[in-house]
Design an enzyme around this catalytic site. Structure first.
Site, PDB file in Angstrom:
ATOM      1  N   TRP A   2     -43.609 -70.625 -26.511  1.00 15.40           N
ATOM      2  CA  TRP A   2     -44.018 -69.620 -25.531  1.00 15.40           C
ATOM      3  C   TRP A   2     -43.296 -68.299 -25.725  1.00 15.40           C
ATOM      4  CZ3 TRP A   2     -48.490 -70.069 -23.770  1.00 15.40           C
ATOM      5  CH2 TRP A   2     -49.037 -71.329 -23.491  1.00 15.40           C
ATOM      6  N   LYS A  48     -47.689 -75.120 -12.310  1.00 11.85           N
ATOM      7  CA  LYS A  48     -46.773 -76.198 -12.682  1.00 11.85           C
ATOM      8  C   LYS A  48     -45.970 -76.681 -11.478  1.00 11.85           C
ATOM      9  CE  LYS A  48     -46.622 -74.065 -17.231  1.00 11.85           C
ATOM     10  NZ  LYS A  48     -47.439 -75.013 -17.980  1.00 11.85           N
ATOM     11  N   ASP A  70     -39.378 -65.685 -18.278  1.00 10.46           N
ATOM     12  CA  ASP A  70     -40.556 -66.496 -17.977  1.00 10.46           C
ATOM     13  C   ASP A  70     -40.040 -67.818 -17.424  1.00 10.46           C
ATOM     14  OD1 ASP A  70     -42.753 -68.182 -17.959  1.00 10.46           O
ATOM     15  OD2 ASP A  70     -43.397 -67.722 -19.994  1.00 10.46           O
TER      16      ASP A  70
END
Length: 365
Positions: free
Chosen positions: A102, A201, A177
């Site tokens: 990511w 999530k 993030d």
């Protein structure tokens, strides 16, 4: 109907209490005669929902007064572009710490907008750890330093909170993030210039993105930044410049209330530590399964693991699904298995997984 143990990395399991309340309010929210999806985002009913959600998130994360909470769209992937467009200001470069898939994707996107310098990378070690801050090498004048503090795919989580003052660069804002571990552990928001994450999530359904940004970083957007993605515009309009993801905000608010009933972030962190310990202890004691992540950097939320005999992968997945344990297949770029054990996954679910793994190993080993 029997619900399964859902180990999906996202969209992920939600607390059953939240789903039941949402079901009860689907047609009529608290006597309004309509459901939340039907409400005007500017009406008093939804305004009260959004204000409560923001206040609860601020309380749960102890967000300082000089930070703004924004409810946005586009997911964390869109933020990879929105962040440089908002934070570059007069700068032409930014720094990135690359710890997995990511953050690598974030770096690649940033290079469309600025000079993106790699301050540190864990690639040489197969993205199984986080480089120590003593190994970070920042450029001369970056607009910000970007981190992904929990890599959902690789299962690597920062064992520390970045503190650039410790390496003499306190003037550089840290961006993080936090998509896959927000609200799972205590975080000192004041150490960051900006935190962001997709909701799907630990917070709610896909479609909502949370941004927590320090006020002094507002108003730095480049001219090409779309107005709807300009943090200052969004902040000045209370996240209502355009129609926000109203139902996502509503569900997030219910999750925040659920989390407060559990005792808040400190209490859920204790549960997450116990869940992760149960699974990792079993993996470490087994010669049938293996974890490749540096034990010091193992994620509490996302646990990749591998069967010693990978020819059994499909059998493992079929039998685990039949046992009510689903979404255990690892990401296609990594392979193996992955159990995501977010806040909504109870200890009983992790115990059920360990029991199945132990039985499968006994039968197939």
């Amino acid at each position: 109907m029997s619900r399964v143990w859902n180990f999906s990395a996202g969209p992920a399991a939600l607390p059953e209490e939240v789903l039941k309340q949402a079901a009860e309010e689907m047609l009529d929210w608290q006597g309004a005669g309509m459901g939340v999806m039907e409400m005007s985002h500017r009406g008093k009913e939804f305004t009260s929902i959004a204000e409560a959600a923001e206040a609860d998130l601020r309380e749960l994360m102890a967000v300082p007064d000089n930070y703004r909470i924004l409810f946005m769209q586009g997911g964390a992937i869109a933020e990879n572009a929105i962040i440089p467009m908002n934070l570059l200001g007069q700068h032409d470069s930014a720094d990135y710490v690359v710890t997995g898939a990511w953050s690598a994707k974030s770096l690649k996107e940033a290079r469309r907008y600025c000079k993106a310098h790699v301050a540190a990378s864990a690639e040489a070690g197969g993205f199984t750890s986080v480089p120590a801050m003593t190994e970070w090498s920042l450029s001369d004048d970056p607009a910000y330093l970007f981190t992904c503090t929990n890599e959902t795919i690789g299962g690597v989580e920062y064992p520390f909170e970045p503190d650039l003052a410790a390496i003499g660069r306190a003037e550089v804002p840290v961006v993080a993030d936090v998509s896959s571990h927000i609200l799972s552990r205590a975080m000192d928001v004041s150490k960051y210039g900006l935190l962001f994450g997709g909701a799907q999530k630990n917070i709610g359904p896909a479609g909502l993105t949370i941004v927590i940004v320090r006020e002094d970083l507002l108003g730095r957007s480049v001219p090409a930044c779309p107005t709807a993605f300009d943090y200052k515009t969004v902040a000045d309009n209370g996240s209502m410049y355009n129609t926000p993801p109203t139902y996502g905000i509503y569900i997030a608010g219910l999750v925040f209330q659920w989390l407060k009933r559990q005792g808040g972030v400190a209490a859920i962190e204790a549960q997450n530590i116990a869940k992760a310990k149960l699974l990792y202890d079993y993996l470490d004691a087994s010669d049938f399964y293996a974890s490749k992540v540096d034990p010091a950097c193992r994620s509490r939320m996302n646990v990749p693991f591998f069967l010693a005999d990978e020819s059994l992968n499909e059998v493992f997945l079929a039998e685990s699904k039949a046992a009510g344990l689903v979404q255990l297949k690892g990401h296609k770029s990594v392979g193996g298995m992955r159990a995501s054990i977010y806040n909504a996954m109870p200890l009983a679910g992790v115990q059920a997984l360990v029991d199945f793994m132990r039985d499968f190993a006994a039968r197939k080993g």
